[in-house]
Design an enzyme around this catalytic site. Sequence first.
Site, PDB file in Angstrom:
ATOM      1  N   MET A  10     -10.149   9.446   7.022  1.00 38.76           N
ATOM      2  CA  MET A  10     -10.384  10.068   5.696  1.00 38.76           C
ATOM      3  C   MET A  10      -9.347  10.969   5.453  1.00 38.76           C
ATOM      4  SD  MET A  10     -14.299  11.743   6.559  1.00 38.76           S
ATOM      5  CE  MET A  10     -15.689  10.825   7.142  1.00 38.76           C
ATOM      6  N   ASP A  68       0.839  -1.229   0.011  1.00 44.52           N
ATOM      7  CA  ASP A  68      -0.129  -0.104   0.169  1.00 44.52           C
ATOM      8  C   ASP A  68       0.913   1.355  -0.129  1.00 44.52           C
ATOM      9  OD1 ASP A  68      -2.470  -1.153  -0.207  1.00 44.52           O
ATOM     10  OD2 ASP A  68      -2.965  -0.736   2.004  1.00 44.52           O
ATOM     11  N   LYS A 107      -3.206   3.515  -3.526  1.00 44.01           N
ATOM     12  CA  LYS A 107      -4.362   4.030  -4.434  1.00 44.01           C
ATOM     13  C   LYS A 107      -4.128   5.719  -4.181  1.00 44.01           C
ATOM     14  CE  LYS A 107      -7.883   0.614  -3.382  1.00 44.01           C
ATOM     15  NZ  LYS A 107      -6.898  -0.132  -2.758  1.00 44.01           N
TER      16      LYS A 107
END
Length: 483
Positions: free
Chosen positions: A386, A250, A272
């Site tokens: 977030m 990741d 991502k």
Amino acid sequence: MSTFLFPLFTNLSGRAVVVVGGGEVAWRKVQLLAKSQAVITVVSPELTPSLQQWVEQGKITWQARPYLSQDLAEVWLVIAASDDIALNARIAYDAEQRRIFANVVDDAELSSCQVPAIVDRAPITVAISSAGAAPMVARRIRARIESSLDHSLGALTELLQRYRSAIKLAFPQLKARRCFYDWLLDGPVANAIQAQQFTLAATLLESALQTPPAAPTGEVILVGAGPGDPGLLTQHALRALNQADVILVDRLVDPAILELARRDALQISVGKQVGEDHHATQRRIHQLMVEHAQQGQTVVRLKGGDAFIFGRGGEELEFLQAHNIPYKVIPGITAALACAAYSGIPLTHREYAQSVQLVTAHRKDDSPIENWEALRDPTQTVVVYMGLQQILQFITRLQAAGRSADTHCALIENGSRPEQRTLLSRLDTLAHHAKQYHFASPSLLIIGAVCKLAPELHWFGEQINTIDQAAPTFADTELAMLS
């Protein structure tokens, strides 16, 4: 010239051993000897409470007096664990005269045998000795080996011992037998033992004896890398990194963690990025896991934090299961726990918060949070995972839903890493101060009264306390400028 010690594992079961001394050192040696089922006699005028308890339980015999030379009659080993140097030297001399091995604690010159540093995976035992020259070096080596050997190794060895004759009969040729043992040690039988599924392990072994396994089967290990600090990795995670053929990494995994991985493993970045198609990236991750596992490789899917806390770990297991790929899950310390701990913020506290809720806006199909009512409770800590821009939008909506504007909160950037910063603020001022101090992702938000404890309990990284600063007035468009 250094002394070479001949390595020897001795069977002391049912054999007499004398330990001279009744203190903590003697207690440690007695505990170790007890694992060998030796017949232990302790000679000392006094005993520690722990040794006294073992005497009362009949586990050891106690001679409540000073040492006598005749105590070494009919014994196989003596351990001098007293704090009297002269007495220890006398015990060593008496043992030498009787040709009995003697270990004098912390005195290599007087000892005719050493007690090594031990890694216990019974019936597998690994012993490390520095010949008394540098015990700390032996202990350091022991710690490294300890972390590399799974605790299931002992149970696996016992299973193979039970089937040893059957394996030899099924595979009379040495080369074929070695290949079969490689399969046993690296394949589904070992995995079943690690998962405490002993009946399944035996069933798989028996089936393989009837129908030898085909090409090696790969597997996928979901590993939680934690929030960044390599010291927060579990031993299971370190073992997985050192057995991996392929590591799917990741974006937020700290490079220092990859330094601990197997050097020749193929590392593939699958992080991502903001603005890209996350669904396409996830499909690529699924394809890579299956592709490499079907080639017989061990694939480590290395995720920041914990795979099952906003990490899509469940989705990935569903995909692996649909393609009949074996898998394991190694939990990691999720950011909520680590960031809170490193900032001195208890997520629950009897005075301030009786529950905690973990929240993210990264929902399937980008659907919004619906139950804002549950987030208004002032006795509950809310932790928000977030991107920073989403966090600041979340604050506005939370206030609109009724959470008090003066609620204490903490924004933690790069939690657990050397560059960690913690911004203490209120809901109504956090956006302004996050912009003022140039906070960026990765950041995590903690909302609730527990943040009041941070100024006092803070211990790691930089802390910026803006709690007492007046609330600014600014245009809503400023939120969009934050990233």
